[in-house]
Motif scaffolding. Structure first.
Motif, PDB file in Angstrom:
ATOM      1  N   LEU A  55      54.380  59.626  87.527  1.00  0.00           N
ATOM      2  CA  LEU A  55      53.652  60.168  86.505  1.00  0.00           C
ATOM      3  C   LEU A  55      52.891  61.083  86.201  1.00  0.00           C
ATOM      4  O   LEU A  55      52.603  62.189  85.450  1.00  0.00           O
ATOM      5  N   THR A  81      47.685  52.998  83.671  1.00  0.00           N
ATOM      6  CA  THR A  81      48.986  53.049  84.086  1.00  0.00           C
ATOM      7  C   THR A  81      49.657  52.656  82.823  1.00  0.00           C
ATOM      8  O   THR A  81      50.931  53.420  82.342  1.00  0.00           O
ATOM      9  N   ILE A  85      52.378  55.354  81.005  1.00  0.00           N
ATOM     10  CA  ILE A  85      53.973  54.752  80.716  1.00  0.00           C
ATOM     11  C   ILE A  85      54.024  55.142  79.042  1.00  0.00           C
ATOM     12  O   ILE A  85      55.118  55.625  78.583  1.00  0.00           O
ATOM     13  N   TRP A  88      54.544  58.608  78.281  1.00  0.00           N
ATOM     14  CA  TRP A  88      55.908  59.035  78.916  1.00  0.00           C
ATOM     15  C   TRP A  88      57.168  58.584  78.000  1.00  0.00           C
ATOM     16  O   TRP A  88      58.028  59.221  77.674  1.00  0.00           O
ATOM     17  N   TYR A 108      64.302  57.080  83.287  1.00  0.00           N
ATOM     18  CA  TYR A 108      63.672  57.628  84.584  1.00  0.00           C
ATOM     19  C   TYR A 108      64.851  58.021  85.545  1.00  0.00           C
ATOM     20  O   TYR A 108      65.047  59.315  86.032  1.00  0.00           O
TER      21      TYR A 108
END
Length: 418
Positions: A55, A81, A85, A88, A108
């Motif tokens: 990341l 985190t 995420i 993302w 991913y």
């Protein structure tokens, strides 16, 4: 023509080049991880550390300093985190959950390991290529401008500029289309960032915004090629895609806001009508209230027409006018009652003044005085009173009050003339 284009181009290109590409910029992070389980808030392990490294490299930074920052990744899946995420997931068109499950692991693998790359990477690459093309065009225009600054304008060139000015102005619609698209993209990007920060889903917003940018760059390139029709078409498409992105990310357009306002006012008018009907059933005078409510509905109909014509500001003003008229209509129920009472009082006062004047005239006549003028005035007062009572019966209370006051004044004048 060249002089005009150079002069007008810098503001437009500056706005275009100020738009940023999506976070990944077409770059695949080098860290490769093997995820054998789902990751969520509270779990620990080296797979979490690997995810954090990925990341950070991909531009979805866990933290800019301290724990979680590049080089200081941890094995703990905590709030930072989860937030990274979520960002993302939003950028890759996934539901924003903060949970790194099957769908996220599949994405991913596509983003990191796909040999042919994903549509997201391809789109970013295309955008980067077009942005580079625009940057080169900007530099070329700067060079031409510098050359032109050192070169005196000849009479022929001056005539050329003058003759082509109308052409540039006539193509204002294409540049306006581009500028609207730019503003639309900026608004959409702000909304996407807000949605990601709030942890809400953005659906296909990232894909829509990428499409909008591609269309925008094509519009600008067409504009500088002199194909204004194509420039406007691409500009309009870019705006449509930016609006789709804005709405996908939870944004509400001006059209949505005005439409919602009109719906709310429609409900308010219906409630006002119910209130007026109830007052009418209770025997209250509602003439003025009904007139105001009719005005309100007319204003709201006009607001709907303006909405259909995409004249949103005018539509909003008319809807607000309708809302104010609805409030006035309900308030007018009590005002009607006050007007009715005031008219009745004025008629009673006029009757008293006329009866008093009659007594004075009769007494003066018995004393042998000339009462002709007084009787003429009294007759006019009685005519006014008759009209006042007619208007009262027709529920025209303001008119009835005014006529009754005139009758009272004439009766007073009749008495004074003796």
């Amino acid at each position: 023509m060249k002089h005009i284009k150079i002069f007008l181009s810098f503001g437009l290109l500056g706005l275009i080049l100020s738009l940023t590409l999506p976070p990944q910029n077409g770059v695949v992070a080098s860290t490769k991880c093997d995820f054998s389980r789902d990751l969520e808030l509270g779990v620990e392990g080296e797979d979490v550390r690997c995810l954090q490294k990925y990341l950070n490299e991909a531009g979805f930074t866990i933290s800019t300093s301290g724990v979680g920052s590049p080089g200081k990744e941890t094995n703990q899946y905590k709030d930072l985190t989860k937030k990274a995420i979520s960002a993302w997931q939003a950028a890759n068109g996934l539901p924003v959950t903060g949970y790194f499950g099957p769908a996220s692991k599949k994405k991913y693998s596509e983003v990191h390991g796909g040999s042919s790359g994903t549509s997201q990477i391809k789109s970013n690459s295309d955008l980067a290529s077009k942005q580079a093309e625009l940057t080169a065009l900007m530099n070329k225009l700067k060079g031409l401008q510098n050359l032109q600054a050192d070169k005196p304008t000849t009479k022929t060139e001056s005539t050329t500029i003058k003759s082509t000015t109308s052409t540039v102005v006539s193509n204002k619609s294409s540049s306006d289309s581009i500028r609207k698209a730019i503003e639309g993209i900026k608004d959409a990007e702000k909304q996407i960032k807000k949605a990601v920060k709030d942890g809400t889903s953005i659906g296909s917003a990232q894909g829509d915004i990428n499409d909008a940018k591609e269309d925008l760059f094509d519009a600008v390139l067409a504009y500088f090629d002199g194909d204004y029709k194509e420039a406007q078409e691409f500009g309009d498409r870019a705006l449509d895609n930016s609006l789709d992105a804005f709405e996908e990310a939870g944004g509400e357009t001006q059209e949505d806001e005005v439409e919602e306002l009109i719906d709310e006012v429609e409900i308010k008018l219906d409630k006002a009508e119910d209130t007026i009907n109830k007052a009418d059933d209770d025997g209250k005078n509602v003439n003025k209230a009904e007139d105001l409510l009719d005005d309100a509905r007319e204003a709201l109909d006009q607001a709907g027409d303006k909405l259909d014509d995409e004249e949103y500001e005018d539509a909003e003003k008319l809807a607000e006018k309708a809302e104010d008229l609805a409030d006035d209509a309900v308030d007018a129920i009590d005002e009607d009652e006050d007007d009715k009472e005031n008219a009745k009082d004025a008629i009673d006062d006029a009757k008293k003044a006329i009866n008093k004047a009659k007594d004075e005239i009769d007494e003066a006549d018995d004393d042998g005085e000339d009462v002709d003028d007084a009787e003429d005035l009294l007759e006019k007062a009685e005519d006014k009173l008759d009209k006042a009572e007619e208007e009262y019966d027709d529920e025209n209370y303001d008119e009835a009050r005014d006529l009754a006051q005139d009758a009272e004044d004439l009766a007073d004048d009749s008495e004074k003339s003796l």
